[in-house]
Design a protein around this motif. Structure first.
Motif, mmCIF file in Angstrom:
data_model
loop_
_atom_site.group_PDB
_atom_site.id
_atom_site.type_symbol
_atom_site.label_atom_id
_atom_site.label_comp_id
_atom_site.label_asym_id
_atom_site.label_seq_id
_atom_site.Cartn_x
_atom_site.Cartn_y
_atom_site.Cartn_z
ATOM 1 N N ASP A 29 -29.000 -7.418 -13.899
ATOM 2 C CA ASP A 29 -29.355 -5.996 -14.896
ATOM 3 C C ASP A 29 -29.432 -4.977 -13.676
ATOM 4 O O ASP A 29 -28.665 -4.202 -14.113
ATOM 5 C CB ASP A 29 -30.953 -5.747 -15.113
ATOM 6 N N ARG A 30 -29.688 -5.592 -12.191
ATOM 7 C CA ARG A 30 -29.521 -4.844 -11.107
ATOM 8 C C ARG A 30 -28.320 -4.409 -11.028
ATOM 9 O O ARG A 30 -27.823 -3.429 -10.052
ATOM 10 C CB ARG A 30 -30.364 -5.243 -10.209
ATOM 11 N N THR A 31 -27.841 -5.677 -10.620
ATOM 12 C CA THR A 31 -26.210 -5.620 -10.786
ATOM 13 C C THR A 31 -25.292 -4.920 -11.622
ATOM 14 O O THR A 31 -24.376 -3.746 -11.079
ATOM 15 C CB THR A 31 -25.444 -7.530 -10.432
ATOM 16 N N THR A 38 -22.422 3.349 -9.750
ATOM 17 C CA THR A 38 -20.481 3.748 -8.852
ATOM 18 C C THR A 38 -20.042 3.693 -9.723
ATOM 19 O O THR A 38 -18.336 4.451 -9.499
ATOM 20 C CB THR A 38 -20.254 2.389 -7.939
ATOM 21 N N ALA A 39 -20.332 4.140 -10.867
ATOM 22 C CA ALA A 39 -18.421 3.763 -11.821
ATOM 23 C C ALA A 39 -18.091 5.298 -11.422
ATOM 24 O O ALA A 39 -19.191 6.352 -12.113
ATOM 25 C CB ALA A 39 -19.215 3.384 -13.278
ATOM 26 N N ASP A 40 -17.021 5.746 -12.730
ATOM 27 C CA ASP A 40 -16.726 7.683 -12.153
ATOM 28 C C ASP A 40 -16.801 7.601 -12.905
ATOM 29 O O ASP A 40 -16.383 9.334 -13.234
ATOM 30 C CB ASP A 40 -15.067 7.395 -12.020
ATOM 31 N N GLY A 41 -17.372 7.149 -14.334
ATOM 32 C CA GLY A 41 -17.364 8.218 -15.615
ATOM 33 C C GLY A 41 -18.337 6.739 -16.505
ATOM 34 O O GLY A 41 -18.638 5.588 -15.902
ATOM 35 N N ASP A 50 -16.022 -7.053 -17.014
ATOM 36 C CA ASP A 50 -14.941 -7.008 -15.747
ATOM 37 C C ASP A 50 -15.615 -6.711 -14.775
ATOM 38 O O ASP A 50 -15.706 -7.443 -13.808
ATOM 39 C CB ASP A 50 -13.817 -6.071 -16.583
ATOM 40 N N GLY A 51 -16.524 -5.677 -14.638
ATOM 41 C CA GLY A 51 -17.071 -4.931 -13.469
ATOM 42 C C GLY A 51 -18.004 -6.052 -13.000
ATOM 43 O O GLY A 51 -18.325 -6.495 -11.394
ATOM 44 N N ILE A 52 -18.860 -7.173 -13.312
ATOM 45 C CA ILE A 52 -19.458 -8.142 -13.326
ATOM 46 C C ILE A 52 -19.010 -9.622 -13.476
ATOM 47 O O ILE A 52 -19.766 -10.203 -13.150
ATOM 48 C CB ILE A 52 -21.185 -7.841 -13.611
ATOM 49 N N GLN A 89 -24.025 4.597 -19.353
ATOM 50 C CA GLN A 89 -23.992 5.588 -18.762
ATOM 51 C C GLN A 89 -25.356 5.846 -17.901
ATOM 52 O O GLN A 89 -26.748 5.435 -18.909
ATOM 53 C CB GLN A 89 -23.785 7.141 -18.539
ATOM 54 N N VAL A 90 -25.218 5.926 -15.985
ATOM 55 C CA VAL A 90 -27.013 6.020 -16.020
ATOM 56 C C VAL A 90 -27.516 7.307 -16.212
ATOM 57 O O VAL A 90 -27.246 8.585 -16.275
ATOM 58 C CB VAL A 90 -26.841 5.785 -14.430
ATOM 59 N N ARG A 91 -28.898 7.487 -16.775
ATOM 60 C CA ARG A 91 -29.136 8.927 -16.926
ATOM 61 C C ARG A 91 -29.595 9.030 -15.337
ATOM 62 O O ARG A 91 -29.380 8.217 -14.227
ATOM 63 C CB ARG A 91 -30.785 8.658 -17.583
#
Length: 137
Positions: A29-31, A38-41, A50-52, A89-91
């Motif tokens: 979850d932290r990953t 760090t994502a652009d959007g 794919d990212g993990i 996305q992150v708040r």
């Protein structure tokens, strides 16, 4: 996993450890959280997978845990031809920090009540119940 508050206090914690400490989230979850930060959007579940480097269902379970804690938001996007998909996305960091501060304040208040109950319970015990037990050796 740390077992007690004193063990947590003895550890050298970093800010990302708040995810585990406050909400019991896992390393995965932290990953995912870091990836979303760090994502652009906003990212789809497939983007996260794919990212993990994990399968879609694993990525979705982690995103679900982050949604449950309120760290991540979900937004529906519609295809022009019909249908939809979700992006995540992150708040905002200040909103997350305020939520964690409220959680900490609530926990602190609850612990204060329990400590008072502990004191009341054991302070009112008769002296013979509080006396140490002597054993013959």
């Amino acid at each position: 996993m740390t077992d007690s508050v004193s063990e947590y206090l003895d550890r050298e914690l970093q800010c990302i450890d708040l995810l585990e400490c406050a909400h019991g989230l896992k390393e995965l979850d932290r990953t995912v959280f870091r990836l979303l930060v760090t994502a652009d959007g906003p990212l789809t579940v497939d983007d996260v997978a794919d990212g993990i480097g994990r399968d879609r269902s694993t990525a979705y379970r982690s995103i679900s845990r982050l949604l449950d804690t309120g760290f991540v938001t979900q937004e529906q996007r519609n295809y022009e031809s019909g249908g939809y998909y979700y992006v995540y996305q992150v708040r905002e960091p200040d909103a997350l920090a305020a939520d964690m501060q409220r959680l900490l304040n609530d926990w602190y208040a609850s612990m204060g009540i329990l400590i008072q109950e502990f004191e009341d319970t054991f302070d009112s015990a008769p002296d013979d119940e509080r006396a140490p037990v002597q054993r013959d050796e």
